[in-house]
Structure formats: structure tokens, C-alpha cells
Write a protein that holds these residues in place. Structure first.
Motif, short mmCIF file in Angstrom:
data_model
loop_
_atom_site.label_atom_id
_atom_site.label_comp_id
_atom_site.label_asym_id
_atom_site.label_seq_id
_atom_site.Cartn_x
_atom_site.Cartn_y
_atom_site.Cartn_z
N ASN A 76 0.41 3.77 -2.87
CA ASN A 76 -0.29 5.18 -2.64
C ASN A 76 0.63 6.35 -2.39
O ASN A 76 0.22 7.28 -2.60
CB ASN A 76 -1.18 5.02 -1.30
N ASP B 144 0.52 3.66 12.04
CA ASP B 144 -0.40 2.60 11.50
C ASP B 144 -1.24 3.27 10.32
O ASP B 144 -2.31 3.78 10.38
CB ASP B 144 -1.26 2.14 12.66
N GLN C 137 -5.43 -0.30 10.77
CA GLN C 137 -5.84 -1.60 11.25
C GLN C 137 -5.94 -1.92 12.81
O GLN C 137 -6.64 -2.54 13.13
CB GLN C 137 -5.02 -2.49 10.45
N GLU D 156 -5.10 11.54 8.19
CA GLU D 156 -4.18 11.27 7.17
C GLU D 156 -3.96 12.44 6.66
O GLU D 156 -5.02 13.34 6.30
CB GLU D 156 -4.82 10.07 6.32
N TYR E 153 0.89 -1.28 -0.13
CA TYR E 153 0.03 0.11 0.05
C TYR E 153 0.92 1.27 0.10
O TYR E 153 0.34 2.33 -0.53
CB TYR E 153 -1.01 -0.05 1.20
N ARG F 84 -9.46 9.33 9.66
CA ARG F 84 -9.35 8.16 9.76
C ARG F 84 -10.39 7.39 10.64
O ARG F 84 -10.83 8.02 11.41
CB ARG F 84 -7.93 7.44 10.24
N GLU G 27 -2.35 1.94 7.58
CA GLU G 27 -3.74 1.32 7.21
C GLU G 27 -4.87 1.35 8.10
O GLU G 27 -5.79 1.02 7.79
CB GLU G 27 -3.21 0.04 6.79
#
Ligand code: BGC
Length: 406
Positions: A63, A325, A329, A378, A59, A389, A327
């Protein structure tokens, strides 16, 4: 009243700074240069070279175009918070926060020795006003690792007059910001002195036990002087430091706790109104680590360190706690789990009064560049667009339900 918010620091989010770190990043400060087999390289070049050897998660490669570019290791525009603070505080408000921690950039306010820049002081007045208008209680850090170039040239924190210079700057700022009640003089003097003067891997790249000792002594003195100055300007202010604490469980835990967690606190014992801690990791073997930086995740550790610092019998503020983090998650669970242990400590009588997630925004993570993404929000570093987020909304829910969980 319990304070909930997020924290940032000037050099990591503002952009456009000119200080010891910005010169170190580009190699303009020769001490920031690093020699290797291929010749001399800047810190940024070195970081990019090392980064190339890593397996980047897909990612990131997908990205973020050019993840290995030098720009990623130079603070540059950072998160452009200097220009976008209003918008960013609107987001903090929307996310249910009632407090916010940020730092003042000394090099902006006093770019030349003894010459204070009125425009920049006015900028920070505006910043604080903006927080107050939104009912976000300001927690203001006076020094978060960067120093003006003139002070660096004199020898930085190893210079014998550094505590005096710091106290003079503090006096200026505190007089200009009467709305501020909570002052954090120094951020993590233990990390700073360790990286800069013991290991010699951060500015000023000195590796000397003697200079390490001197820098520590001057930081202690700087805090004491600042404490006295702040209290004499505003007697109802609350003053402390933000100390990095680790939960040590492995032998020799007692010694490590003393040296890392408590030595500085003890040296300023009569000079603090609250105990400020930044908690990220423990030394226990944990099941989970953060994907970036690979830091162990140990929520129970925060409970143990809270108990440890309760010995000072002062209100405690958790001034930083967070996870890299990108992503998103693990962040929501990370916050939930840590706060669960904060509740446990409070239920046992530990006087914790606030929690600041690190960080409100993705930002420049010192020698690691822009890669670790700590933000509740973000940041697209190309467009500077902000995107909240989903963990930030989870944090908001916890804040909303706080009185119920206790
Ligand atoms: C520092 C921050 C840093 C964070 C994450 C803390 O030790 O105060 O400036 O970004 O850790 O590494």
C-alpha cells in the motif's frame, strides 16, 4: 461532564515547520548527523538504512510505495493539518468527540527571539474558534517537544534563560486565546529529557547527566513560571502537564515509579490544577504487543497508574493513550479494554474526567518516521486524503453509551 476526544501535536501533523526537529531530520543541524562505517549520514538516512533490515509487513509494501525512502523520516508536509484543520475537526465532531487536544508550534509564533508573528497567532485563534464552534473543548499544549531555532542556538532547555523565554511566549498565547480553559504546559518532559539529554538520541543529542539535570530543572521552572502567568491572565483556567507514565510492576518498581512517574509531578505539586497522564505501556510480560513498535498492551496498567496518581487529589485527564495499528486489527479492542479499566477506577472513586485517544490522525512519529499509524483516521500521505478507520466508529459507540457503562 466527561471529555472524550483525540490528541495531536503540531510538529507531527501540521507540516511546513521550521524548528530544531525539522533541521535534525534532514541533517541541516549537524548534531543530527550520525557517523557509521560508510561515512556520515543524516538521521533520516540512518533510519531508512535500519528500516531496510526489518521485515516489513506485506500490506505496507503493497500500500505504500517506497516505504524505505528518506521522505518517510522527514516531517515535511506531515498530515497537512495546518491547512486542513477545519475538515479534521469536522471528522472529530462526526466521531462523537466533545473535546480535542492539540499543540501550538512555538517556532511559528516566535520565529525570531522576541518577535511574535501576528499572522500565526491569528491562525491559532482561528483553530480555537473552529473547535469552539463545533463544541469541541480545546485542550491546548504549549510545548510538545519542538523549539524555535534561535532557542536551539542558545542551548535549548539547558540555557538558563529558557524558562523566561517560555513564560513570555506562553503569556502571548494565553492572552490571545481567552476561550481556552485547559492548558497543558509541557508534554512528557521525562521522555524528552531522557531521549535528548540522557540517552542523547534525539535533539539536541547530548549525553550528559549534568545537562540532563539542568534541562530537567529548567523544564520544571518553565512550567512553574507558565502556571503563574496563565493563572494571572485567566484565573478560571485549569493548568497541568502531560506526563508519560508507565505501570511498573517489576523490581525495583517503587524506585522506577518514583523516578519516572512521580518525580516531575512532585516538583510541580503546588503548580497544577489537574494531573495529565499519557499511558501506553507497562513493564509486565503481556500476551499481546502492538504490531508496530512492538509495545506491550496492558490495559489493566492504566487502572494501576490512575490509582497511583490519585494520590495528588486532583482531577485526572488521560491526555494520550493509543496504539500503532495500520491495519486497524487491534485498535477498537485496545480502546474498549482501556476504558473498561478507567470505569473501574472511577467506580472506586478515582476522579478521572477525560480520555484522549492518540491520535486523531496518522502522523509523523518522530525518529520512527511515518510508519507507526496511530490514527483513528488514516492519512494517505500522497493525496492527503482522510479515511475514517472502523475503530473510530467503535470509539464513537463507546462515547455514546458512556453513561450506561458507568
Ligand atoms: C508522545 C507523542 C507520540 C506518542 C506515540 C507520546 O509519548 O507525546 O508525541 O507520538 O507518544 O509514540
Amino acid at each position: 461532564m466527561f471529555f472524550f476526544g483525540a490528541a495531536t501535536s503540531a510538529h507531527q501533523v501540521e507540516g511546513g515547520n521550521s524548528n530544531d526537529w525539522s533541521e535534525w531530520e534532514t541533517g541541516a543541524d549537524l548534531r543530527g548527523l550520525h557517523a557509521n562505517k560508510r561515512g556520515i549520514e543524516t538521521r533520516a538516512q540512518r533510519a531508512a538504512r535500519i528500516a531496510k533490515d526489518k521485515d516489513w509487513p506485506d500490506y505496507i509494501l503493497k500500500n505504500y510505495p517506497n516505504p524505505l525512502q528518506l521522505e518517510n523520516y522527514i516531517s515535511g508536509r506531515a498530515s497537512d493539518h495546518y491547512n486542513r484543520f477545519q475538515e479534521d475537526f469536522d471528522v472529530a465532531k462526526k466521531l462523537g468527540h466533545n473535546a480535542h487536544r492539540l499543540s501550538i508550534e512555538w517556532s511559528r509564533v516566535e520565529p525570531e527571539e522576541g518577535k511574535f508573528n501576528k499572522k500565526e497567532i491569528e491562525h491559532y485563534r482561528e483553530v480555537v474558534r473552529t473547535l469552539c464552534e463545533r463544541d469541541l473543548e480545546p485542550f491546548i499544549t504549549l510545548w510538545h517537544w519542538t523549539i524555535p531555532l534561535w532557542l536551539r542556538d542558545k542551548g535549548g532547555w539547558a540555557h538558563k534563560t529558557s524558562p523566561f523565554y517560555f513564560a513570555r511566549y506562553v503569556q502571548k498565547i494565553v492572552s490571545a486565546l481567552p476561550e481556552v480553559k485547559f492548558w497543558v504546559t509541557l508534554n512528557e518532559p521525562n521522555v524528552y529529557a531522557g531521549q535528548g539529554y540522557w540517552r542523547g538520541v534525539w535533539p539536541p543529542n547530548i549525553r550528559s547527566p549534568f545537562q540532563y539535570f539542568i534541562a530537567n530543572r529548567n523544564l520544571t521552572e518553565a512550567h512553574r513560571k507558565a502556571y503563574v502567568a496563565i493563572k494571572s491572565i485567566n484565573s478560571r483556567s485549569e493548568v497541568g502537564v502531560a506526563q508519560n507514565v508507565i505501570y511498573f510492576a517489576k523490581f525495583p518498581a517503587r524506585l522506577k515509579r518514583y523516578l519516572w512517574n512521580h518525580r516531575f509531578f512532585r516538583s510541580i505539586r503546588r503548580f497544577q490544577d489537574f494531573v495529565g497522564i499519557n499511558y501506553y505501556v507497562s513493564d509486565r510480560d503481556t500476551e499481546e504487543n502492538s504490531e508496530f513498535l512492538n509495545w506491550p498492551i496492558d490495559p489493566e496498567g492504566i487502572y494501576f497508574v490512575l490509582r497511583e496518581v490519585s494520590r495528588y487529589r486532583k482531577p485526572i485527564y488521560i491526555l494520550e493513550n493509543g496504539i500503532a495499528d495500520a491495519e486497524d486489527q487491534k485498535r477498537a479492542k485496545f480502546i474498549q479494554d482501556h476504558l473498561r479499566y478507567v470505569v473501574k477506577a472511577r467506580n472506586e472513586g478515582v476522579d478521572v474526567r477525560g480520555y484522549f485517544y492518540w491520535s486523531l490522525l496518522d502522523n509523523f512519529e518522530w525518529d520512527k518516521g511515518f510508519w507507526p499509524h496511530f490514527g483513528l483516521v488514516e492519512v494517505n500521505y500522497k493525496t492527503m486524503e482522510r479515511k475514517i478507520r472502523s475503530s473510530a466508529w467503535e470509539y464513537k459507540k463507546i462515547i455514546g453509551g458512556w453513561t450506561k457503562v458507568q
